[in-house]
Design a protein around this motif. Structure first.
Motif, mmCIF file in Angstrom:
data_model
loop_
_atom_site.group_PDB
_atom_site.id
_atom_site.type_symbol
_atom_site.label_atom_id
_atom_site.label_comp_id
_atom_site.label_asym_id
_atom_site.label_seq_id
_atom_site.Cartn_x
_atom_site.Cartn_y
_atom_site.Cartn_z
ATOM 1 N N PHE A 36 0.836 -1.315 0.074
ATOM 2 C CA PHE A 36 0.109 -0.119 -0.052
ATOM 3 C C PHE A 36 0.893 1.206 -0.106
ATOM 4 N N TYR A 37 1.979 1.360 0.583
ATOM 5 C CA TYR A 37 2.630 2.391 1.021
ATOM 6 C C TYR A 37 3.642 2.543 -0.480
ATOM 7 N N SER A 40 1.204 3.896 -2.990
ATOM 8 C CA SER A 40 0.929 5.301 -2.573
ATOM 9 C C SER A 40 1.985 6.325 -3.063
ATOM 10 N N LYS A 41 3.039 5.861 -2.924
ATOM 11 C CA LYS A 41 4.179 6.778 -3.256
ATOM 12 C C LYS A 41 4.368 6.758 -4.620
ATOM 13 N N HIS A 44 0.123 8.435 -6.130
ATOM 14 C CA HIS A 44 -0.519 9.414 -5.242
ATOM 15 C C HIS A 44 -0.627 10.770 -6.113
ATOM 16 N N PRO A 45 -1.864 11.417 -6.147
ATOM 17 C CA PRO A 45 -2.058 12.436 -6.811
ATOM 18 C C PRO A 45 -1.031 13.630 -6.769
ATOM 19 N N THR A 63 -5.424 5.847 -7.222
ATOM 20 C CA THR A 63 -5.203 6.285 -5.802
ATOM 21 C C THR A 63 -6.580 5.935 -5.069
ATOM 22 N N ASN A 67 -6.952 3.277 -2.204
ATOM 23 C CA ASN A 67 -7.331 3.580 -0.749
ATOM 24 C C ASN A 67 -8.619 2.765 -0.364
ATOM 25 N N ARG B 183 -3.705 22.600 -4.338
ATOM 26 C CA ARG B 183 -4.177 21.858 -3.368
ATOM 27 C C ARG B 183 -4.558 22.358 -2.036
ATOM 28 N N LEU B 226 6.559 9.106 4.865
ATOM 29 C CA LEU B 226 5.165 9.195 4.623
ATOM 30 C C LEU B 226 4.583 9.760 5.743
ATOM 31 N N LEU B 395 5.719 12.414 1.384
ATOM 32 C CA LEU B 395 4.187 12.377 0.864
ATOM 33 C C LEU B 395 3.155 12.396 2.019
#
Lengths: 187, 623
Positions: A36-37, A40-41, A44-45, A63, A67, B183, B226, B395
């Motif tokens: 998952f990590y 994500s890295k 991710h947007p 993403t 999630n 953002r 993270l 992140l």
């Protein structure tokens, strides 16, 4: 990282595919979390702040799927329900169902005690606490049973195993509700 | 390098390769500020007055241009009815949401404020996003002056507990100010990012963010760059303002009984009394006792306020923040002892009782190394760096603070995305028709934790329009609800029978329509661009003066006469071209001509440098 998106136009078809693993009930959670990590890295947007609109959209879609998948797969109950659902075995809502036969008496007593507590009888807390302990023990037993079914299904994905799993999940959900009611009353 | 060489800075020397800089903005209830990422460390940007903090106050004098910041703060006393403060508390709200609050504000609310509050100030009506836009535009100009380049993109922070409408209103404010909001970042998360850059690499941290108008608490897990938010909780209507209002009420009661006078209708006196109370509150952060001093028309009100009394008064407010913290811990599935570090954010965390309470709850000494007024903006600048690609090893994984649901039969809410879900998050739901030939389906979307729609906050109604007329129950429309990384909802729909995209009309319950926002941009944004251009032209001419003077002086040097005639002619030509462009208003052209002159005179500069070196070495022995 943008290379990863190159040529990818369609999203993974199910939650397991998002993580690049086959459908598995007995999951290795730390490994799933690691993936998952890592994903994500990559996706991710925030990693695509300067990318094209199409790439940004893909990152967002992927993403959110990642999630959603992580949220469902990390929870054994939700994971099992997801697999049942994908096999056309919708788990019923247990709230309206009659309690499992072996629990009838217990449920009756708990409801009595809860009612007494609502009426302001503080001594009802004792029986509620005792009932809670029994339900917690029961839930634990169901959890090991569930784990055994998970392993059996992973070794041989038979429909019969899924039906047994559905019955078990329904029972567990019923007990989960009792646990919640008792905990709420005691807190 | 030539002696005439001038660092033109961006936008010109940056060329196409350097993308525009993204700034980080903390748009606060009381103060706002802007920061940027300088190489690797975030830095706050100072305004022309040398201060980083811009008071979030905008004054709208009748018949004149609005005034922002410190100058507007002066107007709070002189012209309270036309001066707007704490507008953040009105963002994304309707008049009914904040009725109690509006009663305390000195500016009247115009009719038609059900879905967007319209403040009647300076003979016009302004909405909270416009007020925010004036503050943002000031910060944008400060950043442009400081960085010497146009600033068009920003990361803006919002309270973690802001709902969809409040987030959308903040984004609208950015657009009105001429900023593309890349953002929205939650304030406590931004603070964690600012701290996390040089703090421990792994651990669980709690961020307690108690500002002027809002309270947030977030619990994060830090792991190899993270920043994963586990849970967040808060109250968008709980802050230092509430403490001020509490003290204000006490003082008003005192005055009513001492003087027999009711000041609550006297805005000018109220503002001065509020100021006196805020000063006293600030003083109590460092002293055991203070005195609220206020005089009005020869009468004087003095009240001694020991810290113990103050603490007693504010205990219910602090207790509300602690209850939030306990809920947050529960949602994260953690005991207080599991928290490794606590970070304090927001001006109200300067109150000793707050620090004491936080320390006791989390059993940890809170971090206060970074200025609690600046830490959020610094974090926003880091997030800007992440989005720009300059920060690659960090992140954020943030969550949605409120559950999202739809209204079903009997006004009951069916939850689709639970609070504390990592965002972006999505849910799909199938809809059908109830009547033969039904052409549209209305979906009511809400945010909140309660069971009934009437107890949750209405977000919007989505209208699935122009459905094929089929028998009841035959239509199969799949609606996808997606909360993006800003915490803002996006909705799309598909007709499963035809596989075609289904049109959705959005009717937001609160906030401005797209057209309204567009119209506001045209009003204020054009002028801002003009202002920027004008400033650039003036600054560029100053640079041109310097280079022209330097070249004229060099022409007196013997090196000039030693140059080949062709080179001298090229320099003269470049001087003429620069002079020709000088009075135009195209600053980019002036910069180009400056560079051309700089380039043409490079040989001259070198020759002068060499003779200077020879001169300096004259008389020194070379061994």
């Amino acid at each position: 990282m943008r290379d990863l998106l190159y040529g990818m136009s369609s999203l993974p078809s199910d939650y397991f595919a998002v993580f690049g693993i086959p459908v598995t009930l007995a999951l290795d959670l730390p490994e799933l979390q690691r993936r998952f990590y890592v994903l994500s890295k990559q996706y991710h947007p925030d990693r695509f702040g300067r990318a094209t609109a199409a790439e940004q959209q893909y990152a967002l879609d992927f993403t959110s799927l990642l999630n959603d998948a992580w949220r469902v797969l990390r929870d054994p109950q939700a994971r099992a329900e997801y697999v049942l659902q994908n096999n056309g075995l919708e788990a019923g809502d247990s709230r309206g169902n009659p309690p499992p036969a072996e629990l009838l008496e217990e449920v009756f007593e708990l409801n009595m005690a809860l009612e007494e507590l609502r009426q302001g009888e503080a001594e009802a807390r004792g029986p509620i606490r005792e009932a809670l302990d029994r339900f917690l023990a029961l839930r634990e037993a169901l959890d090991s049973e569930r784990e055994a079914l998970f392993l059996r299904y992973d070794a041989n994905p038979a429909a019969e195993t899924l039906r047994q799993l559905r019955a078990l999940l329904n029972r567990r959900r019923y007990i989960e509700n009792l646990v919640r009611d008792a905990q709420q009353a005691l807190s | 390098m030539s002696v005439f060489q001038i660092d033109f800075g961006s936008p010109d020397s940056g060329q196409e390769s350097a993308p525009p800089r993204v700034v980080g903005i903390d748009l606060g209830t009381t103060n706002s500020l802007v920061a940027f990422l300088d190489l690797t460390a975030p830095k706050v940007i100072l305004g022309p007055d040398g201060a980083a903090l811009v008071p979030s106050v905008v004054s709208f004098p009748a018949g004149a241009e609005p005034v922002v910041g410190a100058a507007a703060q002066q107007a709070l006393l002189a012209d309270p009815a036309n001066t707007v403060y704490s507008a953040k508390r009105l963002m994304g709200r309707g008049a009914a949401d904040v009725a109690g609050e509006l009663a305390l504000l000195p500016f009247p609310v115009a009719p038609g404020s059900e879905s967007v509050i319209r403040l009647a100030v300076g003979g016009r009506e302004v909405t909270p996003p416009e007020v925010g836009a004036y503050i943002l535009r000031q910060l944008k100009q400060n950043a442009e002056a400081f960085l010497g380049e146009p600033v068009t993109q920003a990361v803006i922070t919002v309270p973690a507990y802001f709902d969809d409408a409040q987030r959308q209103a903040t984004k609208d404010a950015g657009r009105i100010a001429g900023l593309e909001v890349l953002r929205l970042v939650n304030e406590p998360t931004a603070a964690a990012l600012a701290y996390g850059l040089d703090k421990r690499q792994n651990g669980t941290i709690a961020v307690y963010d108690f500002g002027g108008g809002t309270f947030d608490v977030s619990i994060l897990k830090l792991q190899e760059g993270l920043f994963e938010v586990l849970a967040t909780h808060g109250d968008t209507h709980l802050g230092g303002d509430d403490i001020d209002n509490l003290l204000l009420r006490v003082a008003l009661e005192d005055i009513a009984s001492e003087w027999g006078a009711d000041l609550s209708g006297n805005h000018e006196a109220l503002q001065r009394l509020r100021r006196a109370i805020i000063d006293a509150k600030h003083e109590l952060s460092t002293r055991p006792v203070t005195t609220i001093t206020f005089d009005d028309g020869g009468r004087e009100y003095r009240r001694q306020l020991p810290r113990e009394v103050f603490d007693q008064l504010i205990t219910p407010i602090i207790e509300r923040t602690l209850a939030s913290c306990r809920s947050c811990l529960g949602d994260a599935g953690l005991q207080p002892a599991a928290i490794d570090e606590v970070v304090l954010v927001g001006g109200s965390t300067r109150i000793p009782l707050v620090r004491q309470a936080v320390r006791a709850l989390f059993e940890a000494e809170p971090h206060t190394e970074l200025n609690p007024d600046e830490v959020v903006a610094l974090g926003a600048a880091v997030q800007a760096g992440i989005l720009a690609g300059t920060v690659e090893d960090h992140l954020l994984l943030d969550v949605t603070p409120l559950s999202l649901g739809i209204e079903t039969m009997g006004g009951v809410v069916s939850k689709l995305i639970l609070r504390n879900s990592t965002i972006p998050a999505s849910a799909t739901e199938q809809f059908t028709t109830a009547v033969d030939g039904q052409r549209n389906v209305l979906i009511h979307v809400l945010q909140g934790e309660r069971e009934l729609a009437k107890d949750c906050r209405s977000l919007a109604r989505f209208d699935l329009k122009d459905l094929d007329p089929v028998m009841a129950g035959m239509a199969r429309i799949e609606v996808r609800f997606l909360i993006d990384a800003n915490g803002i909802l996006r909705v799309s729909a598909k007709d499963l029978r035809t596989g075609k995209e289904q049109a959705v009309e959005i009717k937001p319950s609160y906030g401005l329509t797209d057209e309204q926002v567009e119209a506001m941009i045209l009003e204020s944004f054009d002028k801002a661009e003009e202002d920027f251009k004008e400033r650039q032209v003036r600054e560029t001419r100053v640079e041109a003066d310097r280079i022209l003077a330097a070249v004229e002086k060099a022409k007196q040097d013997e090196a000039w006469f030693a140059l080949p005639p062709a080179e001298r002619a090229a320099i003269d030509l470049a001087i003429n071209e620069l002079l020709l462009s000088y009075h135009g208003d195209d600053y980019v052209l002036i910069q180009q001509k400056m560079e051309a002159l700089d380039h043409a005179s490079r040989g001259l500069a070198e020759a002068m440098m060499n003779s200077a070196v020879r001169g300096a070495l004259k008389g020194t022995k070379i061994e």
